[in-house]
Design a protein around this motif. Structure first.
Motif, mmCIF file in Angstrom:
data_model
loop_
_atom_site.group_PDB
_atom_site.id
_atom_site.type_symbol
_atom_site.label_atom_id
_atom_site.label_comp_id
_atom_site.label_asym_id
_atom_site.label_seq_id
_atom_site.Cartn_x
_atom_site.Cartn_y
_atom_site.Cartn_z
ATOM 1 N N VAL A 1 0.850 -1.193 0.000
ATOM 2 C CA VAL A 1 0.000 0.000 0.000
ATOM 3 C C VAL A 1 0.883 1.241 0.000
ATOM 4 O O VAL A 1 1.839 1.334 0.785
ATOM 5 N N VAL A 2 0.550 2.212 -0.845
ATOM 6 C CA VAL A 2 1.288 3.471 -0.911
ATOM 7 C C VAL A 2 0.325 4.631 -0.682
ATOM 8 O O VAL A 2 -0.698 4.752 -1.363
ATOM 9 N N ASP A 3 0.660 5.479 0.279
ATOM 10 C CA ASP A 3 -0.080 6.706 0.557
ATOM 11 C C ASP A 3 0.698 7.842 -0.088
ATOM 12 O O ASP A 3 1.770 8.218 0.384
ATOM 13 N N ASN B 1 3.233 4.564 17.144
ATOM 14 C CA ASN B 1 1.995 3.793 17.181
ATOM 15 C C ASN B 1 2.215 2.303 16.930
ATOM 16 O O ASN B 1 1.245 1.543 16.811
ATOM 17 N N GLY B 2 3.489 1.902 16.836
ATOM 18 C CA GLY B 2 3.799 0.500 16.647
ATOM 19 C C GLY B 2 3.384 -0.045 15.293
ATOM 20 O O GLY B 2 3.040 -1.219 15.166
ATOM 21 N N ILE B 3 3.414 0.815 14.275
ATOM 22 C CA ILE B 3 3.013 0.425 12.921
ATOM 23 C C ILE B 3 4.238 0.391 12.025
ATOM 24 O O ILE B 3 5.003 1.356 11.962
ATOM 25 N N ALA B 4 4.432 -0.710 11.334
ATOM 26 C CA ALA B 4 5.557 -0.831 10.412
ATOM 27 C C ALA B 4 5.241 -0.062 9.137
ATOM 28 O O ALA B 4 4.261 -0.357 8.451
ATOM 29 N N ALA B 5 6.044 0.947 8.832
ATOM 30 C CA ALA B 5 5.842 1.751 7.620
ATOM 31 C C ALA B 5 7.142 2.455 7.285
ATOM 32 O O ALA B 5 7.905 2.817 8.184
ATOM 33 N N GLU B 6 7.386 2.657 5.990
ATOM 34 C CA GLU B 6 8.528 3.460 5.571
ATOM 35 C C GLU B 6 8.028 4.818 5.098
ATOM 36 O O GLU B 6 6.970 4.919 4.466
ATOM 37 N N ALA B 7 8.758 5.864 5.436
ATOM 38 C CA ALA B 7 8.439 7.208 4.986
ATOM 39 C C ALA B 7 9.471 7.604 3.933
ATOM 40 O O ALA B 7 10.684 7.559 4.188
ATOM 41 N N ILE B 8 8.998 7.990 2.763
ATOM 42 C CA ILE B 8 9.856 8.293 1.627
ATOM 43 C C ILE B 8 9.712 9.766 1.262
ATOM 44 O O ILE B 8 8.596 10.246 1.054
ATOM 45 N N ALA C 1 13.987 4.430 -7.650
ATOM 46 C CA ALA C 1 15.119 4.544 -6.731
ATOM 47 C C ALA C 1 14.682 4.281 -5.288
ATOM 48 O O ALA C 1 15.509 3.943 -4.439
ATOM 49 N N HIS C 2 13.395 4.442 -5.009
ATOM 50 C CA HIS C 2 12.858 4.168 -3.676
ATOM 51 C C HIS C 2 12.089 2.839 -3.631
ATOM 52 O O HIS C 2 11.322 2.596 -2.694
ATOM 53 N N GLY C 3 12.281 2.023 -4.645
ATOM 54 C CA GLY C 3 11.639 0.722 -4.665
ATOM 55 C C GLY C 3 10.229 0.712 -5.192
ATOM 56 O O GLY C 3 9.557 -0.321 -5.168
ATOM 57 N N LEU C 4 9.752 1.857 -5.694
ATOM 58 C CA LEU C 4 8.389 1.946 -6.224
ATOM 59 C C LEU C 4 8.445 1.822 -7.742
ATOM 60 O O LEU C 4 8.300 2.794 -8.480
ATOM 61 N N ILE D 1 2.602 2.886 -10.770
ATOM 62 C CA ILE D 1 3.099 1.938 -9.766
ATOM 63 C C ILE D 1 2.102 0.831 -9.443
ATOM 64 O O ILE D 1 2.498 -0.223 -8.922
ATOM 65 N N LEU D 2 0.827 1.029 -9.762
ATOM 66 C CA LEU D 2 -0.156 -0.010 -9.469
ATOM 67 C C LEU D 2 -0.016 -1.190 -10.428
ATOM 68 O O LEU D 2 0.221 -1.019 -11.623
ATOM 69 N N ARG D 3 -0.217 -2.368 -9.903
ATOM 70 C CA ARG D 3 -0.283 -3.551 -10.750
ATOM 71 C C ARG D 3 -1.628 -3.562 -11.478
ATOM 72 O O ARG D 3 -2.536 -2.805 -11.148
ATOM 73 N N SER D 4 -1.782 -4.452 -12.458
ATOM 74 C CA SER D 4 -3.068 -4.617 -13.129
ATOM 75 C C SER D 4 -4.112 -5.038 -12.104
ATOM 76 O O SER D 4 -3.860 -5.918 -11.255
ATOM 77 N N ASN D 5 -5.268 -4.405 -12.129
ATOM 78 C CA ASN D 5 -6.359 -4.620 -11.173
ATOM 79 C C ASN D 5 -6.053 -4.059 -9.785
ATOM 80 O O ASN D 5 -6.821 -4.302 -8.841
ATOM 81 N N GLY D 6 -4.945 -3.314 -9.653
ATOM 82 C CA GLY D 6 -4.694 -2.606 -8.406
ATOM 83 C C GLY D 6 -5.705 -1.482 -8.234
ATOM 84 O O GLY D 6 -6.324 -1.021 -9.198
ATOM 85 N N VAL D 7 -5.882 -1.045 -6.997
ATOM 86 C CA VAL D 7 -6.960 -0.111 -6.671
ATOM 87 C C VAL D 7 -6.411 1.225 -6.187
ATOM 88 O O VAL D 7 -5.509 1.276 -5.335
ATOM 89 N N LEU D 8 -6.973 2.297 -6.741
ATOM 90 C CA LEU D 8 -6.687 3.661 -6.307
ATOM 91 C C LEU D 8 -7.912 4.216 -5.601
ATOM 92 O O LEU D 8 -9.032 4.132 -6.120
#
Length: 255
Positions: free
Chosen positions: A48-50, A91-98, A111-114, A163-170
């Motif tokens: 998931v990408v925000d 908050n104990g949530i695993a997330a990367e901030a880019i 370059a950021h893996g996206l 960056i979304l795969r086929s059938n990925g959701v926005l």
């Protein structure tokens, strides 16, 4: 460096399930971010990408509801990205901030893996105020977060599509009077749209639209019954309070 504590507030979201630090001045997270999270469908294991995450409110609210997602918070402002990173940890949530401009090219994202076709879910709350009708804030960070150029929406949708795969959701939130721009931007590469108008008060025009779109989707567009934030007397409706407190989701998030 994060500003001194006097310039930072700590605020409760989701009925206290999520506590987020944010700058006292400039753009501040609020109901839009929580509604966006409540409209986003995700499952454990999804990437998931925000986009334009700010302090991480929408992405972290989604992660609080759906455990086990692989979350990336993309934000152009280094200070806000640092706050998002700290908020995730607190908050104990695993997330990367880019730290990344959403309008950057594919190479910058990679370059950021996206890389293209690698993401299951994108959610975003782009700047959406029309500069022709909205007097921008002198605070540059607040101005950047709120005011859109003519190409803002197209650029953000393009980044999501790449960056979304086929059938990925926005899933996105936008001002209601800009729905024609949303439909035009999504006409390139997206389908199976579901649209939820959001009304501030009963009997008044919608102020926001929440839209779910599928990359490559072919199902007919659905226009859902509007969400009324307040009743006729101006009191927040019970179902809305449940959504804002993290005890319910919006129809767009239901499988």
């Amino acid at each position: 460096m994060i500003e001194a504590p006097a310039d930072i507030t700590e605020d409760a979201f989701l009925g206290g399930q999520l506590r987020l630090k944010q700058k006292r001045s400039g753009h501040r997270a609020g109901h839009d971010a929580i509604l966006l999270a409540a409209a986003t469908e995700a499952r454990a294991g999804d990437r998931v990408v925000d986009l334009g995450a700010g302090i991480g409110a929408a992405g972290l609210a989604l992660a609080r509801r759906v455990a086990g997602i692989n979350l990336s918070l993309v934000e152009i402002d280094p200070e806000l990205a640092e706050l998002a990173r700290a908020n995730a940890a607190a908050n104990g949530i695993a997330a990367e901030a880019i730290v990344l401009d959403v309008t950057a090219d594919a190479q910058a994202f990679a370059a950021h893996g996206l890389v293209p076709d690698s993401v299951d879910v994108v959610l975003m709350n782009p700047p959406f105020n029309d500069p022709a009708r909205h007097r921008g804030s002198p605070d540059q960070a607040r101005h950047t977060a709120h005011v859109a150029s003519e190409e803002t929406l197209n650029a953000w949708v393009h980044a999501a599509r790449r960056i979304l795969r086929s059938n990925g959701v926005l899933t996105l939130i936008w001002r209601a009077d800009g729905i024609a721009d949303v439909l035009a931007a999504l006409s390139r590469g997206f389908g199976s749209l579901s649209i939820l108008p959001v009304h501030g008060e009963a009997g008044r025009p919608a102020i926001r639209v929440l839209v779910r779109a599928v990359k490559g989707g072919r199902a007919p567009t659905r226009l859902l019954p509007g969400l009324m934030l307040n009743d006729e007397s101006g009191v927040p409706k019970k179902e809305v309070k449940e959504i804002l407190e993290g005890r319910a989701v919006l129809p767009l998030a239901e499988p």
